[in-house]
Design an enzyme around this catalytic site. Structure first.
Site, PDB file in Angstrom:
ATOM      1  N   ASP B  25      27.646  -8.202 -36.799  1.00  0.00           N
ATOM      2  CA  ASP B  25      26.306  -8.705 -37.338  1.00  0.00           C
ATOM      3  C   ASP B  25      26.200  -8.685 -39.004  1.00  0.00           C
ATOM      4  O   ASP B  25      25.938  -7.655 -39.595  1.00  0.00           O
ATOM      5  CB  ASP B  25      24.994  -7.756 -36.708  1.00  0.00           C
ATOM      6  CG  ASP B  25      23.681  -7.995 -37.137  1.00  0.00           C
ATOM      7  OD1 ASP B  25      23.565  -9.352 -37.850  1.00  0.00           O
ATOM      8  OD2 ASP B  25      22.755  -7.199 -36.712  1.00  0.00           O
ATOM      9  N   LYS B  87      22.971 -13.701 -47.642  1.00  0.00           N
ATOM     10  CA  LYS B  87      22.972 -14.614 -46.437  1.00  0.00           C
ATOM     11  C   LYS B  87      22.003 -15.545 -46.889  1.00  0.00           C
ATOM     12  O   LYS B  87      22.329 -16.809 -46.129  1.00  0.00           O
ATOM     13  CB  LYS B  87      22.297 -13.645 -45.213  1.00  0.00           C
ATOM     14  CG  LYS B  87      22.647 -14.392 -43.916  1.00  0.00           C
ATOM     15  CD  LYS B  87      22.294 -13.338 -42.845  1.00  0.00           C
ATOM     16  CE  LYS B  87      22.176 -14.283 -41.608  1.00  0.00           C
ATOM     17  NZ  LYS B  87      22.142 -13.307 -40.450  1.00  0.00           N
ATOM     18  N   GLU B 186      22.418 -15.221 -33.050  1.00  0.00           N
ATOM     19  CA  GLU B 186      22.077 -13.873 -33.145  1.00  0.00           C
ATOM     20  C   GLU B 186      21.118 -13.676 -31.767  1.00  0.00           C
ATOM     21  O   GLU B 186      21.288 -12.542 -30.905  1.00  0.00           O
ATOM     22  CB  GLU B 186      21.214 -13.534 -34.125  1.00  0.00           C
ATOM     23  CG  GLU B 186      22.110 -13.511 -35.339  1.00  0.00           C
ATOM     24  CD  GLU B 186      21.534 -13.305 -36.845  1.00  0.00           C
ATOM     25  OE1 GLU B 186      20.275 -13.448 -36.653  1.00  0.00           O
ATOM     26  OE2 GLU B 186      22.242 -13.411 -37.988  1.00  0.00           O
ATOM     27  N   ASP B 208      12.362 -11.037 -33.288  1.00  0.00           N
ATOM     28  CA  ASP B 208      13.308 -10.314 -34.463  1.00  0.00           C
ATOM     29  C   ASP B 208      12.825 -10.041 -35.782  1.00  0.00           C
ATOM     30  O   ASP B 208      12.515 -10.898 -36.456  1.00  0.00           O
ATOM     31  CB  ASP B 208      14.891 -11.221 -34.631  1.00  0.00           C
ATOM     32  CG  ASP B 208      15.676 -10.672 -35.663  1.00  0.00           C
ATOM     33  OD1 ASP B 208      15.365  -9.573 -36.250  1.00  0.00           O
ATOM     34  OD2 ASP B 208      17.021 -11.190 -35.510  1.00  0.00           O
TER      35      ASP B 208
END
Lengths: 179, 627
Positions: B25, B87, B186, B208
């Protein structure tokens, strides 16, 4: 000769070349074939097999999406019979069809002036839906009688109505958002 | 069925050899690595028992690199050389970065390439290289912990990542020396962690809430196809905002200066965070702050007060939920399960509000920080071939439409969003001038109709078109999107059959040459190591091919090959075995692999056809049984 890449979509799924299709069987076979060829099954294989696997999986996906959808299946069947669906050179639409279509379009363009635009749009959508059902039935008959020219005309008509439905749906979404 | 999966008893490839595979992840704030050991998926810790690796990379003057907690702790000391949240920069161009610019402390270098680079004391680095450092750290951790070379990794990406962002992630893995088994969405990984893939069908919401981002995804599982119906979110909302709200409260209550210095502010944020965490287990907590006058201020924060402070923030997550449901065309009562992901979903009030909104208990038994990595590890285990009996097959869809630029700055859609991948579409192009030998194709991604509003992916320059009169050449260009959502393009002139050359210019990505030069730079003794690496790669591929082919031939050569075909293959195989043993030139090995592949093409095809027919006939029996 490569079976997957060379057979037509019906042969690929071992189904009769027919507009009337067993959707359950189609889906079951689609999944069996993906189980056998999907790139996830080849992560440890050689590069050559991996390339072939991607090609095959893509072809099977394309075949499945084509056969699953009524309109795409009809168009594909016509193309197998060398009947082209070029919209520009399409045959003259019958007057009754054009009339009905125009009425619905007009009604749709006026919904915003109505006191309850959302329910009027809903009514129009119901009518459009009815019409699609009716024409799809007719399409089935044409293919059953192997009257492919008539089938082509119905496909062209359906294309118009799908567009109309799309417009009505986007108006409905806009009206809902405005609530 | 892969050639490799077939092996004879007593041969070197033991059929049940366990391959070391991990799930990674690669997060905005933290990253994790997990694996399946004795049937259990678990995240792997470093030598100090820490599972979460902060996604922070610090570059040092002596070209050393620090990754993780130490880098995170030094971020304020050395902000220009310590890169956080990389990211957000993946697959982004110079213009995008300028957009984010004011929030970022880094100095961006003006380059002539498509990829922005950050200036550090150790040289200019791209987002791909920075991410590769994080991946390398996780890879080393896994290899140490598992005691062997990794055979591959599943790396997760947000569902809404476009092709450029996915490609950048894969490039980072390549740089880190990881074999990517699959890029996995994800939310899909979170659903797999809870075993939802074993359900026949259903609609799932994945909520999330991380440290700094919020994502909601609506997934539909239908007969083995996981489809992302809709995603929505807020890229600047998360647990950090909750800490901030509590810190503000502390400042107000203790009568501190509205603009505390950075040291005090950090201390307050830390206090706020620990208070937030403590209040998941207890009803109230006593907080104290040292005041400038030497006295201590202290007070009690109750859970109720905390809830009031963070409620406005939680409400901000619910409007994207509403939007996602509407985009997906589903209502709350059609949602079968709600999965909680991200550390901030530990906050009880978040769970409560989500429960109320979706009118059902969300799934929370798996640690929300680890759930994505755990799902990725389970998928990696299946893909590596460790669970040969597992019939699970995830079919993904492309999240955004792919299109081509046409006249007048418009985009013509070629592959629509939510089409199952892999997918290939061919389009014919022609020349518009006599003798034209080259043309350019612009590929874009997105749902809008103009080039301006879409995201540019790449420009493909076709050359070596045979010269003909205008409109006579017919160039068939095939756009292929693989199972990871990555695009490749091939072109062929139809009348002459000539393969046209293609040069790819990614709009926001690295070219192959750039990746190669990065690989070279990342090694100490440039030329030697690059050569060694290339040789090793070719040797591994050669071994794979030799082993697979020998096993296949032992099994069914007689069924699919006549004597002369067989002899041809055996000759090419012996040739490769000799080269593999005797040559230290990667090009020579590569050439012999290609030679062997060429004579094997028909055999590989026949075997694959046969395996499909077996799959079909096998199930035809069970279809019959059901009737």
């Amino acid at each position: 000769m490569d079976l997957i890449l060379s057979s037509n979509y019906f042969e690929l799924f071992e189904l009769p070349v027919d507009f009337n299709i067993d959707q359950q069987q189609l889906t079951a076979r689609y999944r069996q074939m993906q189980q056998a060829v999907h790139p996830d099954r080849f992560v440890n294989a050689t590069d050559q097999e991996r390339r072939l696997s991607v090609q095959h999986a893509a072809r099977i996906n394309e075949a499945y999406e084509t056969l699953r959808d009524t309109m795409q299946r009809a168009r594909y069947l016509l193309s197998l019979n060398q009947i082209q669906l070029d919209e520009q050179t399409s045959s003259v639409m019958d007057a009754e069809f054009l009339m009905h279509q125009m009425e619905l379009r007009e009604a749709l363009s006026e919904v915003r002036d109505q006191t309850d635009p959302l329910s009027v749009t809903g009514d129009i959508l119901d009518q459009v839906q009815d019409w699609i059902r009716q024409l799809t039935g007719k399409l089935m008959e044409c293919f059953a009688k192997h009257d492919l020219d008539a089938a082509r005309d119905v496909v062209l008509q359906l294309q118009f109505i799908y567009k109309l439905r799309q417009e009505a749906e986007s108006i409905e979404a806009e009206l809902e958002d405005a609530l | 069925m892969a050639l490799l999966q077939i092996s004879e008893p007593g041969e070197s490839t033991a059929p049940h050899e366990h391959r070391l595979a991990v799930g990674i992840d690669l997060g905005t704030t933290n990253s994790l690595v997990a694996t399946v050991r004795s049937g259990q998926a678990e995240t792997l810790a470093d030598s100090e028992h820490r599972h979460l690796l902060p996604s922070v990379v610090r570059y040092l003057e002596d070209s050393g690199v620090i990754v993780g907690t130490a880098a995170h702790d030094q971020a304020t000391e050395d902000p220009h050389n310590t890169i956080v949240s990389v990211k957000r920069l993946m697959g982004r161009g110079v213009a995008d970065i300028r957009h984010l610019g004011s929030q970022l402390p880094y100095e961006f270098v003006d380059t002539d390439t498509a990829v922005p680079r950050i200036r550090t004391v150790a040289g200019d680095v791209s987002a791909v290289e920075i991410s590769a450092e994080i991946l390398k750290t996780l890879k080393d951790r896994a290899q140490q912990s598992l005691g062997g070379e990794l055979s591959g990794a599943v790396i997760t990406v947000p569902a809404y990542f476009d092709e450029a962002q996915r490609q950048a992630t894969k490039d980072a893995a390549t740089l880190a020396g990881l074999n990517v088994l699959r890029l996995l969405n994800e939310p899909t990984a979170a659903a797999i962690a809870y075993g939802l893939d074993h359900d026949a069908e259903g609609v799932f919401a994945i909520y999330d809430l991380g440290g700094g981002t919020f994502d909601i995804s609506i997934l539909r599982l239908n007969k083995g196809v996981f489809e992302v119906l809709a995603t929505a979110g807020d890229s600047a909302l998360g647990g950090d905002d909750m800490d901030m709200a509590i810190a503000r409260w502390l400042i107000e209550q203790a009568g501190l200066d509205q603009n505390p210095g950075p040291a005090l502010f950090r201390q307050l944020m830390k206090l706020a965070r620990s208070a937030k965490e403590a209040l998941t287990g207890q009803e109230q907590i006593e907080l104290s702050v040292a005041l400038e006058n030497g006295q201590d201020w202290s007070s009690v924060l109750t859970r109720e007060q905390l809830n009031a402070l963070i409620d406005p923030l939680i409400s901000k997550t619910l409007s994207p939920c509403r939007r996602a449901l509407r985009d997906a065309g589903v209502t709350v009562d059609q949602i079968n399960e709600v999965v909680m992901v991200g550390g901030s979903t530990r906050v009880l009030q978040v769970r409560e509000r989500v429960r109320t909104f979706f009118d059902r208990d969300p799934l929370v038994n798996i640690d929300p920080d680890k759930v994505v990595a755990i799902g990725a590890a389970r998928q990696a285990d299946v893909l590596a071939g460790n669970k040969p009996d597992d019939e699970m097959l995830l079919l993904d869809v492309i999240p955004l439409s792919l299109g081509l630029e046409t006249m007048g700055g418009l985009v013509e859609k070629l592959i629509h969003r939510n089409t199952t991948i892999p997918v290939a579409k061919a389009q014919e192009f022609t020349t518009y001038k006599d003798g034209q030998t080259a043309m350019s194709i612009h590929v874009l991604q997105g749902e809008r109709e103009t080039v301006e509003d879409s995201r540019s992916l790449a420009r493909f320059a076709l050359h070596d078109i045979p010269p003909m009169v205008a409109g006579a050449a017919r160039i068939r260009v095939t756009f292929q999107v693989d199972a990871d959502g990555l695009l490749s393009v091939t072109a062929q002139e139809q009348t002459s059959g000539a393969q046209s050359g293609i040069e790819v210019k990614p709009s926001y990505g690295l070219t192959d040459t750039e990746i190669e030069s990065m690989l070279r730079d990342s090694m100490d003794h440039a030329q030697d190591d690059m050569e060694t690496r290339r040789l090793r790669e070719q040797q591994v591929e050669a071994d794979r091919v030799i082993e697979a082919l020998q096993a296949a031939m032992a099994e069914d050569a007689d069924d699919y090959l006549d004597a002369s075909e067989r002899q041809q293959i055996e000759q090419a195989l012996q040739n490769l075995i000799r080269t593999r043993a005797g040559s230290d030139r990667p090009e020579t090995i590569k050439k012999d692999i290609a030679g062997l592949e060429k004579v094997c093409a028909a055999y590989v095809e026949r075997r694959m056809n046969a395996s499909i027919q077996r799959a079909m006939s096998g199930h035809a029996v069970s279809e019959f049984d059901q009737e």
